[in-house]
Scaffold this motif. Structure first.
Motif: not given
Length: 582
Positions: A50, A98, A101, A135, A358
């Motif tokens: 991210n 984005n 991940d 996160e 996403d």
């Protein structure tokens, strides 16, 4: 010397293309005998998940006996699906954070091509390792318990659950708003009453916050209802939801002095209320105004008796019909996501195969929250209506999804200012018959399948991803590989000799012990598998039978199944519906 700029630009593109195709030996000059650059070095190969767009990952360098580092030019011939970019000649940076991940892909492969002024080139692959970060929690669930008027002192009102991308992360709940001291948290996740609580329709609002180990936090508000001592009891609740224009809920109730309405919406804040129910003796029914197709709604029933005493039934949900092809929904996931923060919405099985969205911050211009819904649809029903985009394309497993976003007014969000990344993760097993390089994602516009542009297939991670600027029904298709084409030409027989395609219609299979309880599910699986069989692909069924119990394949096990009964029978016998087995 005069230089033709157009020709120079063409040669530059031509050279990069030849190198990417392996036409040019990476260690030799294309135009002469001068030594090529060698030994590309990337100073850092770790990136945080991210990471913001533009984050620096590392600096590129290369060895060249004839030229300095400032005379070398670096290109990305594989940017991992648009995740990375080179800027300032030799700096590798994040292009789309984005798409980075850890929970989806733990590394990505990029390819760097370096060229010197003499057009000598060299190419090298680098793995970029994704660093797992803590996160924030993404959601809070509240599972309410029944609270009865006059018996609410020190009772359990419900339990809390956090949804956090980080497994086994620390989570600490706190009551930010305890409804004037009426509720408290015990044992970390249990909401209890602080004393006797009076009946106040439609209930009390509480606000809960959760904080993880890195002090990331999230707040959410819930409603807690108190039911009267003599609250009505609902039985025989049924939903007729095949037609979104005529969705109806009916139920039986144990009292005749009750009037009811339904509060409904795309989440548990509801927002809409129906007219009062039609009453016939102790049976009641409510027909909704026209709803959206293939959409999940939350609802709860409100009651009021002739004395004005109100009560609220427990929260429930239903999904309207009219999905593509009239398909049954196999699984679904939904989540409210704000434009301020963005977020992710996965729909995966226990092996993490499935789909993930996403959603970037500011995906629309307004500062709103939207309900995102993803549904996996029954493959056979969709393809029976839509067919494949073209005869040479075959569905990737059973990856067909309906995706939509709804705003607080229950209207669909049709367009996005920033593209939403959709990633499908598939198993090696289901892709074994396809040429992986040909896999693409298509959207159904109601009449035709449209191929999405700029999709990226990652064979190492078994993913295909695309950027979406609108929502629809999506499916992944690909072409057969050489082995499957050879198999399909007749080296093995898929159909039993003498059987035409019509004989395969409405086929059920036994891949596990068939019982009256699992017949519907196995029959639906058979409809999907038969699509593959009809197209000449191998099926996995150990035994197949039609809806009347007639044998279709040789090599089946003993034991036959009909919709109305299940019995064992000797190998080689057959059964037609309407009679008994012998």
């Amino acid at each position: 010397m005069k230089i033709n700029c157009q020709k120079a630009a063409f040669l530059s593109v031509f050279l990069v293309t030849l190198v990417s195709l392996g036409t040019i030996n990476n260690a030799k000059s294309f135009f002469g005998d001068d030594a090529s650059p060698t030994g590309i070095v990337l100073s850092e190969q770790l990136v945080n998940e991210n990471s913001p767009d533009g984050s620096l990952i590392g600096t590129l360098s290369a060895s060249d006996p004839d030229n300095s580092i400032n005379e070398l030019t670096f290109f990305l011939t594989n940017d991992a699906g648009g995740r990375f970019a080179i800027v300032n000649k030799n700096q590798l940076q994040v292009a789309n954070g984005n798409m980075i991940d850890y929970e989806s892909d733990r590394f990505h492969t990029i390819t760097i091509f370096v060229r010197d002024p003499d057009w000598n080139g060299y190419e090298k692959d680098f793995p970029i390792i994704v660093n797992n970060l803590n996160e924030p929690p993404s959601d809070i669930n509240f599972y309410a318990s029944d609270l009865i008027e006059g018996d609410t002192r020190n009772k359990i009102a419900g339990t809390l659950e956090v949804i956090d991308p980080d497994d086994n992360d620390l989570s600490i709940f706190e009551l930010v708003d305890d409804a004037g001291g009426r509720f408290k948290i015990e044992n970390g996740t249990t909401i209890t009453t602080s004393g006797e609580i009076e009946l106040v329709p439609p209930g009390y609002l509480i606000t809960v916050s959760v904080m993880d180990a890195m002090r990331n936090s999230l707040e959410k508000t819930f409603s807690v209802s108190i039911n009267p001592i003599d609250a009505p009891i609902i039985t025989d609740l049924t939903i007729e939801n095949d037609d979104p224009k005529n969705t109806m809920i009916s139920w039986a109730i144990d009292r005749e002095d009750i009037r009811a309405q339904i509060e409904y919406g795309i989440n548990m804040e509801y927002g809409n209320t129906t007219r009062h129910a039609y009453v016939l003796n102790q049976e009641q029914r409510i027909t909704f105004p026209e709803l959206l197709s293939c959409t999940t709604y939350d609802y709860r029933i409100h009651f009021k008796d002739t004395l004005g005493k109100e009560s609220v039934d427990k929260p429930r949900s239903f999904t309207t019909g009219n999905c593509a092809g009239g398909a049954r929904i196999l699984s679904q996931s939904r989540k409210e996501i704000s434009t301020a923060l963005g977020g992710q919405l996965p729909l995966v099985d226990k092996n993490d195969f499935g789909i993930k969205l996403d959603i970037p911050p500011s995906f629309v211009g307004e500062d709103i929250s939207a309900e995102f819904q993803v549904k996996k649809l029954q493959k056979a029903s969709v393809l029976s209506e839509t067919k494949s985009p073209e005869d040479s394309l075959y569905i990737l497993g059973s990856h067909i999804y309906d995706i939509k976003a709804l705003d607080t007014s229950f209207s669909e969000v049709f367009g996005f200012q920033k593209k939403i990344r959709m990633t499908i993760t598939y198993s090696q097993e289901i892709v074994s018959i396809l040429d992986e390089d040909t896999i693409r994602i298509f959207s159904w516009d109601g009449n035709f399948w449209q191929q999405l542009p700029q999709c990226h297939v990652d064979p190492l991670n078994n993913t295909v991803s695309c950027g979406l600027d609108h929502f629809s029904t999506y499916a992944a298709f690909g072409k057969l590989n050489d082995l499957a084409k050879k198999f399909n030409r007749g080296t093995k027989t898929i159909r039993r000799a003498g059987m035409d395609r019509e004989a395969y219609h409405d086929v059920a299979r036994e891949a596990e012990t068939v019982t009256p309880q699992n017949f519907d599910r196995l029959y639906e699986q058979s409809l999907e598998e038969i699509e593959d069989i009809n197209r000449g692909l191998p099926g996995s069924a150990q035994k197949t039978i039609d809806r009347f119990g007639n044998e279709v394949f040789e090599g089946y096990k003993s034991g036959k199944l009909a919709p109305d009964e299940i019995k064992r029978m000797p190998r080689g016998s057959s059964y037609r519906g309407g009679g008994s087995r012998h």
